[in-house]
Design a protein around this motif. Structure first.
Motif, PDB file in Angstrom:
ATOM      1  N   ILE A  91       0.860  -1.185   0.000  1.00 38.74           N
ATOM      2  CA  ILE A  91       0.000   0.000   0.000  1.00 38.74           C
ATOM      3  C   ILE A  91       0.897   1.236   0.000  1.00 38.74           C
ATOM      4  CG2 ILE A  91      -1.756   1.286   1.261  1.00 38.74           C
ATOM      5  CD1 ILE A  91      -2.572  -1.452   2.506  1.00 38.74           C
ATOM      6  N   VAL A  92       0.765   2.072  -1.031  1.00 39.95           N
ATOM      7  CA  VAL A  92       1.578   3.281  -1.166  1.00 39.95           C
ATOM      8  C   VAL A  92       0.740   4.477  -0.750  1.00 39.95           C
ATOM      9  CG1 VAL A  92       2.886   4.744  -2.741  1.00 39.95           C
ATOM     10  CG2 VAL A  92       2.863   2.262  -3.079  1.00 39.95           C
ATOM     11  N   THR A  93       1.294   5.291   0.143  1.00 36.91           N
ATOM     12  CA  THR A  93       0.645   6.523   0.575  1.00 36.91           C
ATOM     13  C   THR A  93       1.595   7.682   0.297  1.00 36.91           C
ATOM     14  OG1 THR A  93      -0.463   5.321   2.362  1.00 36.91           O
ATOM     15  CG2 THR A  93      -0.421   7.728   2.515  1.00 36.91           C
ATOM     16  N   ALA A  94       1.121   8.672  -0.463  1.00 39.89           N
ATOM     17  CA  ALA A  94       1.913   9.880  -0.687  1.00 39.89           C
ATOM     18  C   ALA A  94       1.828  10.745   0.559  1.00 39.89           C
ATOM     19  CB  ALA A  94       1.396  10.639  -1.895  1.00 39.89           C
ATOM     20  N   VAL A 101       5.378   3.158   1.997  1.00 45.00           N
ATOM     21  CA  VAL A 101       4.934   1.913   1.383  1.00 45.00           C
ATOM     22  C   VAL A 101       4.866   0.851   2.473  1.00 45.00           C
ATOM     23  CG1 VAL A 101       5.319   0.226  -0.447  1.00 45.00           C
ATOM     24  CG2 VAL A 101       6.155   2.572  -0.732  1.00 45.00           C
ATOM     25  N   GLU A 102       3.654   0.365   2.715  1.00 40.27           N
ATOM     26  CA  GLU A 102       3.440  -0.652   3.742  1.00 40.27           C
ATOM     27  C   GLU A 102       3.246  -2.004   3.069  1.00 40.27           C
ATOM     28  OE1 GLU A 102       0.808   0.846   7.112  1.00 40.27           O
ATOM     29  OE2 GLU A 102       0.306   2.195   5.440  1.00 40.27           O
ATOM     30  N   THR A 103       4.061  -2.986   3.470  1.00 32.88           N
ATOM     31  CA  THR A 103       3.914  -4.350   2.981  1.00 32.88           C
ATOM     32  C   THR A 103       3.623  -5.264   4.168  1.00 32.88           C
ATOM     33  OG1 THR A 103       6.195  -5.113   3.239  1.00 32.88           O
ATOM     34  CG2 THR A 103       5.677  -3.850   1.234  1.00 32.88           C
ATOM     35  N   ASN A 104       3.407  -6.522   3.891  1.00 33.34           N
ATOM     36  CA  ASN A 104       3.209  -7.481   4.971  1.00 33.34           C
ATOM     37  C   ASN A 104       4.503  -7.721   5.747  1.00 33.34           C
ATOM     38  OD1 ASN A 104       3.656  -8.725   2.262  1.00 33.34           O
ATOM     39  ND2 ASN A 104       4.106 -10.523   3.502  1.00 33.34           N
ATOM     40  N   THR A 120      11.525  -0.256   8.123  1.00 33.84           N
ATOM     41  CA  THR A 120      11.345  -0.911   9.418  1.00 33.84           C
ATOM     42  C   THR A 120      10.635  -2.231   9.179  1.00 33.84           C
ATOM     43  OG1 THR A 120      11.186   1.234  10.514  1.00 33.84           O
ATOM     44  CG2 THR A 120      10.380  -0.687  11.729  1.00 33.84           C
ATOM     45  N   ALA A 121      11.328  -3.308   9.535  1.00 36.39           N
ATOM     46  CA  ALA A 121      10.781  -4.648   9.346  1.00 36.39           C
ATOM     47  C   ALA A 121       9.729  -4.943  10.412  1.00 36.39           C
ATOM     48  CB  ALA A 121      11.898  -5.685   9.436  1.00 36.39           C
ATOM     49  N   SER A 122       8.713  -5.676  10.009  1.00 34.12           N
ATOM     50  CA  SER A 122       7.694  -6.128  10.960  1.00 34.12           C
ATOM     51  C   SER A 122       8.271  -7.277  11.786  1.00 34.12           C
ATOM     52  CB  SER A 122       6.454  -6.628  10.220  1.00 34.12           C
ATOM     53  OG  SER A 122       5.876  -5.593   9.471  1.00 34.12           O
ATOM     54  N   PRO A 123       7.906  -7.362  13.061  1.00 36.36           N
ATOM     55  CA  PRO A 123       8.362  -8.498  13.867  1.00 36.36           C
ATOM     56  C   PRO A 123       7.951  -9.817  13.209  1.00 36.36           C
ATOM     57  CG  PRO A 123       7.341  -6.839  15.256  1.00 36.36           C
ATOM     58  CD  PRO A 123       7.090  -6.437  13.835  1.00 36.36           C
ATOM     59  N   GLY A 124       8.871 -10.773  13.209  1.00 35.69           N
ATOM     60  CA  GLY A 124       8.584 -12.088  12.656  1.00 35.69           C
ATOM     61  C   GLY A 124       8.739 -12.189  11.158  1.00 35.69           C
ATOM     62  N   SER A 125       9.230 -11.129  10.491  1.00 35.46           N
ATOM     63  CA  SER A 125       9.353 -11.166   9.035  1.00 35.46           C
ATOM     64  C   SER A 125      10.748 -11.581   8.572  1.00 35.46           C
ATOM     65  CB  SER A 125       8.989  -9.809   8.438  1.00 35.46           C
ATOM     66  OG  SER A 125       9.848  -8.807   8.923  1.00 35.46           O
ATOM     67  N   ASP A 126      11.611 -12.001   9.514  1.00 38.24           N
ATOM     68  CA  ASP A 126      12.960 -12.391   9.120  1.00 38.24           C
ATOM     69  C   ASP A 126      12.916 -13.572   8.145  1.00 38.24           C
ATOM     70  OD1 ASP A 126      12.161 -13.494  11.841  1.00 38.24           O
ATOM     71  OD2 ASP A 126      13.773 -14.889  11.333  1.00 38.24           O
ATOM     72  N   GLY A 127      13.882 -13.560   7.251  1.00 40.19           N
ATOM     73  CA  GLY A 127      13.939 -14.573   6.213  1.00 40.19           C
ATOM     74  C   GLY A 127      13.212 -14.164   4.941  1.00 40.19           C
ATOM     75  N   HIS A 128      12.552 -13.027   4.956  1.00 37.76           N
ATOM     76  CA  HIS A 128      11.829 -12.532   3.788  1.00 37.76           C
ATOM     77  C   HIS A 128      12.585 -11.348   3.180  1.00 37.76           C
ATOM     78  CE1 HIS A 128       8.287 -15.020   4.434  1.00 37.76           C
ATOM     79  NE2 HIS A 128       8.442 -14.761   5.723  1.00 37.76           N
ATOM     80  N   ALA A 129      12.118 -10.899   2.024  1.00 43.15           N
ATOM     81  CA  ALA A 129      12.705  -9.728   1.369  1.00 43.15           C
ATOM     82  C   ALA A 129      11.587  -8.893   0.764  1.00 43.15           C
ATOM     83  CB  ALA A 129      13.683 -10.160   0.284  1.00 43.15           C
TER      84      ALA A 129
END
Length: 167
Positions: A91-94, A101-104, A120-129
């Motif tokens: 989700i992109v917000t100007a 830009v907010e992703t999962n 800023t990474a979300s908690p538990g999102s390690d291992g993703h890109a």
């Protein structure tokens, strides 16, 4: 908030898990599962540190040459998330100063004038890109070029001992 249960008896007790869920509850819009159950108290620190968001900063313009006419105004004219196996939403917000830009997996903030960014990474999102496309504008005639930035999310580092650590 995050609720922590300590001991194997908590993990096997549905009533205890329900109570922890009530403590960790945020609201109807942002329901998540912020319950951490740790069997061994020696692992408590390692489990809790994984809930702390990690942030990386930089500048997307460091690999670009503005040329004789410089960058445009604004420099960054568009940003989007690449939807793939790791990134299922974007989700992109100007904003007044750029884009959010907010992703999962996390949140990218990019300044449209300077190219400075923070992710800023979300908690538990390690291992993703997360991969993002962005468009740069030239100062003369508004010519544009696009590029990408990829943020690979690593697990938080647990450091113990007497030595100083600069994160």
């Amino acid at each position: 908030s995050i609720a922590v249960g300590l001991g194997s008896d908590v993990a096997n007790d549905a009533a205890a898990l329900t109570q922890l869920g009530r403590v960790a509850y945020y609201n109807e819009t942002f329901q998540d599962d912020p319950i951490v159950v740790v069997d061994d108290e020696n692992q408590l620190t390692a489990e809790i540190i994984q809930t702390v968001p990690s942030t990386v900063t930089g500048n997307v313009l460091t690999n670009d040459d503005p040329g004789a006419d410089g960058f445009g105004n604004p420099t960054i004219t568009a940003v989007s998330a690449v939807i793939d196996a790791d990134t299922t939403s974007g989700i992109v917000t100007a904003t007044a100063s750029g884009y959010k830009v907010e992703t999962n997996n996390g949140v990218l903030i990019i300044d449209k004038m300077t190219g400075d960014f923070s992710y800023t990474a979300s908690p538990g999102s390690d291992g993703h890109a997360d991969t993002f496309n962005y468009t740069i504008q030239d100062g003369f005639l508004g010519d544009t070029a696009s590029s990408t930035i990829t943020v690979t999310i690593a697990a938080p580092t647990l450091v113990t001992g007497p030595a100083p650590f600069d994160a």
